[in-house]
Design a protein around this motif. Structure first.
Motif, PDB file in Angstrom:
ATOM      1  N   ASP A  29     -13.521 -40.155  19.443  1.00 44.66           N
ATOM      2  CA  ASP A  29     -15.147 -40.664  19.375  1.00 44.66           C
ATOM      3  C   ASP A  29     -15.863 -40.152  18.257  1.00 44.66           C
ATOM      4  OD1 ASP A  29     -14.166 -42.316  21.387  1.00 44.66           O
ATOM      5  OD2 ASP A  29     -15.373 -40.998  23.001  1.00 44.66           O
ATOM      6  N   LEU A  30     -15.963 -38.891  17.995  1.00 48.52           N
ATOM      7  CA  LEU A  30     -16.724 -38.388  17.177  1.00 48.52           C
ATOM      8  C   LEU A  30     -16.320 -38.257  15.710  1.00 48.52           C
ATOM      9  CD1 LEU A  30     -17.604 -35.305  19.346  1.00 48.52           C
ATOM     10  CD2 LEU A  30     -19.086 -36.898  18.398  1.00 48.52           C
ATOM     11  N   ALA A  31     -15.114 -39.045  15.227  1.00 50.51           N
ATOM     12  CA  ALA A  31     -14.842 -39.092  13.958  1.00 50.51           C
ATOM     13  C   ALA A  31     -15.802 -39.986  12.994  1.00 50.51           C
ATOM     14  CB  ALA A  31     -13.910 -40.195  13.873  1.00 50.51           C
ATOM     15  N   VAL A  32     -16.508 -39.157  12.043  1.00 50.50           N
ATOM     16  CA  VAL A  32     -17.658 -39.501  11.273  1.00 50.50           C
ATOM     17  C   VAL A  32     -17.446 -40.676  10.660  1.00 50.50           C
ATOM     18  CG1 VAL A  32     -19.743 -38.585  10.049  1.00 50.50           C
ATOM     19  CG2 VAL A  32     -18.177 -37.087  11.540  1.00 50.50           C
ATOM     20  N   VAL A  33     -18.423 -41.553  10.822  1.00 50.79           N
ATOM     21  CA  VAL A  33     -18.405 -42.922   9.916  1.00 50.79           C
ATOM     22  C   VAL A  33     -19.482 -42.658   8.829  1.00 50.79           C
ATOM     23  CG1 VAL A  33     -18.848 -45.360  10.367  1.00 50.79           C
ATOM     24  CG2 VAL A  33     -17.981 -44.127  12.232  1.00 50.79           C
ATOM     25  N   PHE A  34     -19.073 -43.091   7.703  1.00 50.03           N
ATOM     26  CA  PHE A  34     -19.949 -43.263   6.545  1.00 50.03           C
ATOM     27  C   PHE A  34     -20.124 -44.517   5.889  1.00 50.03           C
ATOM     28  CE2 PHE A  34     -18.407 -38.792   6.646  1.00 50.03           C
ATOM     29  CZ  PHE A  34     -19.680 -38.031   6.675  1.00 50.03           C
ATOM     30  N   ASP A  35     -21.289 -44.897   5.589  1.00 54.60           N
ATOM     31  CA  ASP A  35     -21.345 -46.196   4.959  1.00 54.60           C
ATOM     32  C   ASP A  35     -21.135 -46.814   3.511  1.00 54.60           C
ATOM     33  OD1 ASP A  35     -22.523 -47.215   7.314  1.00 54.60           O
ATOM     34  OD2 ASP A  35     -24.516 -46.484   6.910  1.00 54.60           O
ATOM     35  N   SER A  36     -20.902 -45.475   2.917  1.00 49.94           N
ATOM     36  CA  SER A  36     -20.548 -45.678   1.406  1.00 49.94           C
ATOM     37  C   SER A  36     -19.910 -44.536   0.689  1.00 49.94           C
ATOM     38  CB  SER A  36     -21.813 -46.033   0.477  1.00 49.94           C
ATOM     39  OG  SER A  36     -22.692 -44.574   0.543  1.00 49.94           O
ATOM     40  N   ALA A  37     -19.182 -44.881  -0.199  1.00 52.71           N
ATOM     41  CA  ALA A  37     -18.446 -43.844  -0.816  1.00 52.71           C
ATOM     42  C   ALA A  37     -19.331 -42.698  -1.361  1.00 52.71           C
ATOM     43  CB  ALA A  37     -17.400 -44.351  -1.999  1.00 52.71           C
ATOM     44  N   ASP A  38     -20.576 -43.191  -1.761  1.00 50.56           N
ATOM     45  CA  ASP A  38     -21.494 -42.200  -2.173  1.00 50.56           C
ATOM     46  C   ASP A  38     -21.701 -41.062  -1.462  1.00 50.56           C
ATOM     47  OD1 ASP A  38     -21.733 -43.597  -4.589  1.00 50.56           O
ATOM     48  OD2 ASP A  38     -23.606 -44.562  -4.053  1.00 50.56           O
ATOM     49  N   GLU A  39     -21.751 -41.227  -0.195  1.00 54.07           N
ATOM     50  CA  GLU A  39     -21.699 -40.253   0.989  1.00 54.07           C
ATOM     51  C   GLU A  39     -20.591 -39.226   1.003  1.00 54.07           C
ATOM     52  OE1 GLU A  39     -23.945 -41.780   4.678  1.00 54.07           O
ATOM     53  OE2 GLU A  39     -22.758 -43.321   3.853  1.00 54.07           O
ATOM     54  N   LEU A  40     -19.485 -39.650   0.326  1.00 56.47           N
ATOM     55  CA  LEU A  40     -18.328 -38.915   0.349  1.00 56.47           C
ATOM     56  C   LEU A  40     -17.866 -38.216  -0.933  1.00 56.47           C
ATOM     57  CD1 LEU A  40     -16.120 -40.757   2.711  1.00 56.47           C
ATOM     58  CD2 LEU A  40     -17.504 -38.667   3.324  1.00 56.47           C
ATOM     59  N   ASP A  41     -19.097 -38.024  -1.893  1.00 55.41           N
ATOM     60  CA  ASP A  41     -18.873 -37.771  -3.307  1.00 55.41           C
ATOM     61  C   ASP A  41     -18.333 -36.322  -3.319  1.00 55.41           C
ATOM     62  OD1 ASP A  41     -19.612 -37.796  -6.192  1.00 55.41           O
ATOM     63  OD2 ASP A  41     -20.818 -35.902  -5.669  1.00 55.41           O
ATOM     64  N   GLY A  42     -17.169 -36.170  -4.097  1.00 55.50           N
ATOM     65  CA  GLY A  42     -16.723 -35.098  -4.092  1.00 55.50           C
ATOM     66  C   GLY A  42     -15.091 -34.861  -3.387  1.00 55.50           C
ATOM     67  N   LEU A  43     -14.891 -35.874  -2.729  1.00 57.70           N
ATOM     68  CA  LEU A  43     -13.421 -36.223  -2.247  1.00 57.70           C
ATOM     69  C   LEU A  43     -12.675 -36.865  -3.250  1.00 57.70           C
ATOM     70  CD1 LEU A  43     -13.784 -37.495   1.458  1.00 57.70           C
ATOM     71  CD2 LEU A  43     -14.027 -35.116   0.488  1.00 57.70           C
ATOM     72  N   THR A  44     -11.229 -36.630  -3.339  1.00 60.94           N
ATOM     73  CA  THR A  44     -10.483 -37.289  -4.157  1.00 60.94           C
ATOM     74  C   THR A  44     -10.103 -38.571  -3.787  1.00 60.94           C
ATOM     75  OG1 THR A  44      -8.472 -36.663  -2.918  1.00 60.94           O
ATOM     76  CG2 THR A  44      -9.420 -34.851  -4.434  1.00 60.94           C
ATOM     77  N   ASP A  45      -9.485 -39.383  -4.680  1.00 61.52           N
ATOM     78  CA  ASP A  45      -9.326 -40.754  -4.497  1.00 61.52           C
ATOM     79  C   ASP A  45      -8.375 -40.828  -3.204  1.00 61.52           C
ATOM     80  OD1 ASP A  45     -10.904 -41.508  -6.674  1.00 61.52           O
ATOM     81  OD2 ASP A  45      -8.872 -41.914  -7.836  1.00 61.52           O
ATOM     82  N   GLY A  46      -7.480 -39.968  -3.366  1.00 64.03           N
ATOM     83  CA  GLY A  46      -6.572 -39.955  -2.038  1.00 64.03           C
ATOM     84  C   GLY A  46      -7.151 -39.801  -0.585  1.00 64.03           C
ATOM     85  N   GLU A  47      -8.175 -39.113  -0.670  1.00 67.41           N
ATOM     86  CA  GLU A  47      -8.995 -38.764   0.497  1.00 67.41           C
ATOM     87  C   GLU A  47      -9.830 -39.896   0.839  1.00 67.41           C
ATOM     88  OE1 GLU A  47      -9.170 -33.747  -0.058  1.00 67.41           O
ATOM     89  OE2 GLU A  47     -10.707 -35.010  -0.871  1.00 67.41           O
ATOM     90  N   LEU A  48     -10.282 -40.698  -0.161  1.00 65.32           N
ATOM     91  CA  LEU A  48     -11.294 -41.634   0.116  1.00 65.32           C
ATOM     92  C   LEU A  48     -10.635 -42.835   0.596  1.00 65.32           C
ATOM     93  CD1 LEU A  48     -13.747 -41.806  -3.091  1.00 65.32           C
ATOM     94  CD2 LEU A  48     -14.387 -41.302  -0.580  1.00 65.32           C
ATOM     95  N   SER A  49      -9.444 -42.908   0.184  1.00 64.98           N
ATOM     96  CA  SER A  49      -8.470 -44.076   0.406  1.00 64.98           C
ATOM     97  C   SER A  49      -8.055 -43.761   2.056  1.00 64.98           C
ATOM     98  CB  SER A  49      -7.133 -44.031  -0.376  1.00 64.98           C
ATOM     99  OG  SER A  49      -6.212 -43.240   0.088  1.00 64.98           O
ATOM    100  N   ALA A  50      -7.875 -42.640   2.355  1.00 62.53           N
ATOM    101  CA  ALA A  50      -7.555 -42.286   3.967  1.00 62.53           C
ATOM    102  C   ALA A  50      -8.820 -42.361   4.558  1.00 62.53           C
ATOM    103  CB  ALA A  50      -7.111 -40.678   3.943  1.00 62.53           C
ATOM    104  N   ALA A  51      -9.803 -42.224   4.249  1.00 60.13           N
ATOM    105  CA  ALA A  51     -11.345 -42.416   4.947  1.00 60.13           C
ATOM    106  C   ALA A  51     -11.351 -43.871   5.023  1.00 60.13           C
ATOM    107  CB  ALA A  51     -12.208 -41.880   4.453  1.00 60.13           C
ATOM    108  N   ALA A  52     -11.173 -44.552   4.187  1.00 61.38           N
ATOM    109  CA  ALA A  52     -11.173 -46.222   4.059  1.00 61.38           C
ATOM    110  C   ALA A  52     -10.258 -47.040   5.121  1.00 61.38           C
ATOM    111  CB  ALA A  52     -10.970 -46.731   2.540  1.00 61.38           C
ATOM    112  N   GLN A  53      -9.022 -46.249   4.950  1.00 61.91           N
ATOM    113  CA  GLN A  53      -7.965 -46.976   5.894  1.00 61.91           C
ATOM    114  C   GLN A  53      -8.167 -46.489   7.446  1.00 61.91           C
ATOM    115  OE1 GLN A  53      -5.026 -48.837   4.911  1.00 61.91           O
ATOM    116  NE2 GLN A  53      -5.174 -49.033   6.910  1.00 61.91           N
ATOM    117  N   ASN A  54      -8.776 -45.323   7.690  1.00 62.87           N
ATOM    118  CA  ASN A  54      -9.190 -45.023   9.132  1.00 62.87           C
ATOM    119  C   ASN A  54     -10.255 -46.097   9.513  1.00 62.87           C
ATOM    120  OD1 ASN A  54      -7.538 -42.709   8.982  1.00 62.87           O
ATOM    121  ND2 ASN A  54      -9.301 -41.352   8.311  1.00 62.87           N
TER     122      ASN A  54
END
Length: 685
Positions: free
Chosen positions: A184-209
């Protein structure tokens, strides 16, 4: 209703090594199989008790070892799934099973007539020509039944059985609540900008989630079991870090249906009540009385010895981080969610090491095959062959067949890398089949991790911490694969809790060992090895941030001891979980808000739903042996077959068939010295 005759769990598996045919097992098969397992085991115990001949090693102890084979196999098959792929249907079965398993366990362990036979064999053990393993089995069987309460009168046994059943339900509830709240507490972010600093692979995992949750175009970061999150070291936006840590720390304490505060208070009280019934001052005294530590006093003495210098080191580290923040255009007081991010900045400034930039060298497949497997082959001569033809319990799980250097079969290794909503947090090893000469079985072991799965076509790039976890858990797997015993009671990792982490921690030493590192740490794009100067700086920075790392661990270990060091009256007096935590941490000098405990109570699964209650200290207790063993390997040629074979034969291979400290002395030639640990942790004078 499932027909017993057609239940795949009730027939021997046709697959190699007795691997359960998960492709043919449905959730509806489990409960009928458990019921049949209970019945058969009870019948086997009744037959031992009904034997009118004098109790002997063969007709009592060996008969006990033969009993319960079906139940054990069904249980290992089921609990592998319930921990790693717990659908709502599986969770419902687990809740139903919890009190049934507890009641059955007590019916066997507390059987007075059975205990009388075991005691008779124990009392006469000097009169018979028993091997060392046989004698130790007699002693352990007697000790464990006595420790479980077999010597109580009938009324006390009934009270104990009731307590155990209630505890089994509560610990299952704790785990279920934690899994639900973590999802339930998995954190939802609206844009990739909020996740600046993550790798492409980490961003893709977050997008897939996010896509998996019907949130296309957004990003979801799932939580790890421990308080901190790997992404905290990379996220440049302070608000994103704050949200992530706040979500992590709030699990199980939000006043919703998943709140664990009352659950854990009940667990603490019932454990204290059970300890009193068994004649112990508290649960910690009960647990440690049958571990190598021997008493809570010995545990607390070690934790206190380490806490003061660790806290002092953490304060010095905090000051260095604050100085870096103060030099920024808009300084602010350092908070817990800032620690990992600025630690990496300081590490980079002082050692020119950016750990967040190392991921391209740690591609998961290479780490597994050319790192973990390579080290094991170099040390022990074992080889690995993937078996995609063998079914596992989830499509993501991979199956490997393992052979000894002479080509003989050793067992199976299952590898489950990725996180999913049905998998509990953390990382662990478990056995599906355990080795035993008596039963003619070989080992099947599983390693579970919780690495975010990138989108299809993207590589899985690991952090150095995730590499460490992979080597650590494989150390447990080696213990499970190598243990070569006659009796199933001693199979695999069936050793004292405060010894079981020792082999896994030793296996971490090979991560940066030159031959191993050069084999697996290759850049994902260029194939170039990790530069030598980077490796040197990694070694130079090994003691860096150890004040924080040691403090957060010791805080959790102390919380475990504090909760389980109370008696019933003291447990009843606890009304505020957070206040109890604060007081306990202040007592040992580790109440630093910027250095939160590795696990807060409401999500401390190790001790409230796992097997580490009053035993979380075992990691540091085992690390004394681990650090001393690393020194031995360094002094004796390092990554050699001679060193590996000695460690396998004298420690890993004996399983639980001898006193673990005796096994250690046999390997090392003496008791362990704490000095190497103090140096490693930067706690020396």
């Amino acid at each position: 209703m499932i027909d017993v005759d057609s239940n795949p769990l009730l027939a021997p598996s046709s697959l190699p090594y007795g691997l359960p045919d998960y492709s043919s097992i449905a959730p509806a098969h489990y409960l009928p199989a458990f019921m049949e397992g209970f019945a058969r085991h009870r019948s086997e115990i009744d037959a031992i008790v009904a034997d009118e001949s004098a109790p002997t090693f063969e007709n009592t102890i060996v008969a006990l070892e033969r009993a319960g084979e079906l139940l054990g196999q069904v249980a290992r098959t089921f609990y592998t799934v319930s921990s790693a792929d717990a659908s709502p249907e599986i969770q419902e079965i687990e809740e139903t099973l919890a009190p049934l398993m507890a009641a059955h366990h007590d019916a066997v362990q507390l059987d007075g007539a059975l205990f009388a036979r075991v005691r008779a064999v124990f009392d006469s053990r000097d009169e018979h020509a028993l091997s060392a393993e046989e004698r130790y089995l007699v002693e352990r069987r007697f000790r464990e039944m006595a420790h479980a309460g077999a010597g109580l009168d009938d009324a006390e046994k009934q009270q104990l059985t009731d307590l155990n059943q209630r505890l089994s339900v509560l610990t299952t509830t704790f785990e279920k609540n934690l899994l639900a709240d973590t999802n339930d507490l998995a954190v939802v972010f609206d844009s990739a900008d909020e996740l600046d600093g993550l790798t492409d692979g980490e961003l893709s995992a977050a997008a897939q989630n996010a896509a998996d949750r019907g949130l296309e175009g957004r990003y979801v970061v799932t939580l790890t079991l421990f308080t901190g999150h790997p992404y905290l070291s990379s996220l440049t936006r302070r608000e994103s870090r704050r949200r992530l840590l706040a979500a992590s720390r709030s699990r199980g304490s939000r006043g919703n249906a998943n709140d664990n505060r009352d659950v854990l208070r009940q667990i603490v009280r019932l454990r204290a009540q059970r300890a009193a019934l068994l004649g112990y001052e508290n649960h910690a005294a009960y647990v440690t009385s049958d571990e190598t530590a021997g008493s809570p006093g010995a545990v607390r003495a070690l934790l206190r010895q380490l806490a003061a210098p660790a806290a002092a080191n953490a304060r010095a580290e905090q000051a260095a981080l604050q100085a870096m923040v103060d030099a920024e255009p808009e300084p602010f007081p350092l908070e817990a969610h800032d620690w990992a991010f600025y630690t990496e900045r300081v590490r980079e400034a002082e050692y020119a090491v950016d750990r967040t930039a190392l991921r391209p060298w740690f591609e998961a497949e290479r780490v597994l095959v050319d790192g973990v497997f390579f080290a094991a082959t170099s040390l022990y001569g074992i080889t690995f062959t993937e078996r995609p033809d063998l079914p596992a319990y989830h499509p993501d799980v991979r199956v490997f067949e393992v052979h000894n250097a002479d080509g003989s079969a050793l067992g199976l290794f299952l590898f489950d890398l990725y996180t999913r909503d049905t998998k509990r947090g953390g990382a662990w090893m478990n056995s599906i089949v355990t080795q035993s000469h008596l039963r003619g079985t070989r080992s099947i072991v599983v390693n579970n991790l919780n690495v975010p799965k990138p989108a299809a076509g993207k590589p899985t790039l690991l952090t150095l911490d995730e590499v460490t976890t992979m080597f650590h858990e494989f150390g447990h797997a080696l213990h499970g694969l190598f243990a070569t015993v006659t009796f199933p009671h001693f199979a695999g990792t069936a050793v004292f809790r405060d010894f079981v982490e020792f082999p896994s921690q030793v296996n971490e030493m090979w991560i940066l060992w030159p031959e191993v590192l050069s084999s697996y740490a290759r850049h994902i794009d260029t194939g170039e090895p990790l530069p030598a100067d980077v490796v040197a700086r990694l070694h130079a920075s090994e003691a860096f941030n150890q004040g924080f790392a040691t403090s957060e661990y010791l805080a959790a270990a102390w919380l475990d001891q504090a909760w389980h060091g109370v008696n019933v009256k003291e447990a009843d007096a606890v009304t505020d979980v957070a206040a109890f935590e604060a007081a306990a941490l202040a007592d040992i000098g580790l109440h630093n808000p910027v250095v939160p405990t590795r696990y807060s109570s409401t999500y401390f699964a190790h001790v409230f739903s796992g097997g580490y209650s009053a035993g979380y200290y075992s990691y540091i207790w085992s690390e004394v042996l681990d650090a001393d063993t690393v020194e031995w390997f360094a002094e004796n040629g390092g990554l050699t077959r001679a060193g590996g074979d000695r460690f396998r034969d004298r420690v890993l291979g004996v399983g639980g068939s001898k006193d673990p400290l005796e096994a250690y002395r046999d390997f090392r030639g003496r008791d362990a010295d704490i000095a190497p640990l103090l140096v490693r942790r930067g706690l020396g004078s």
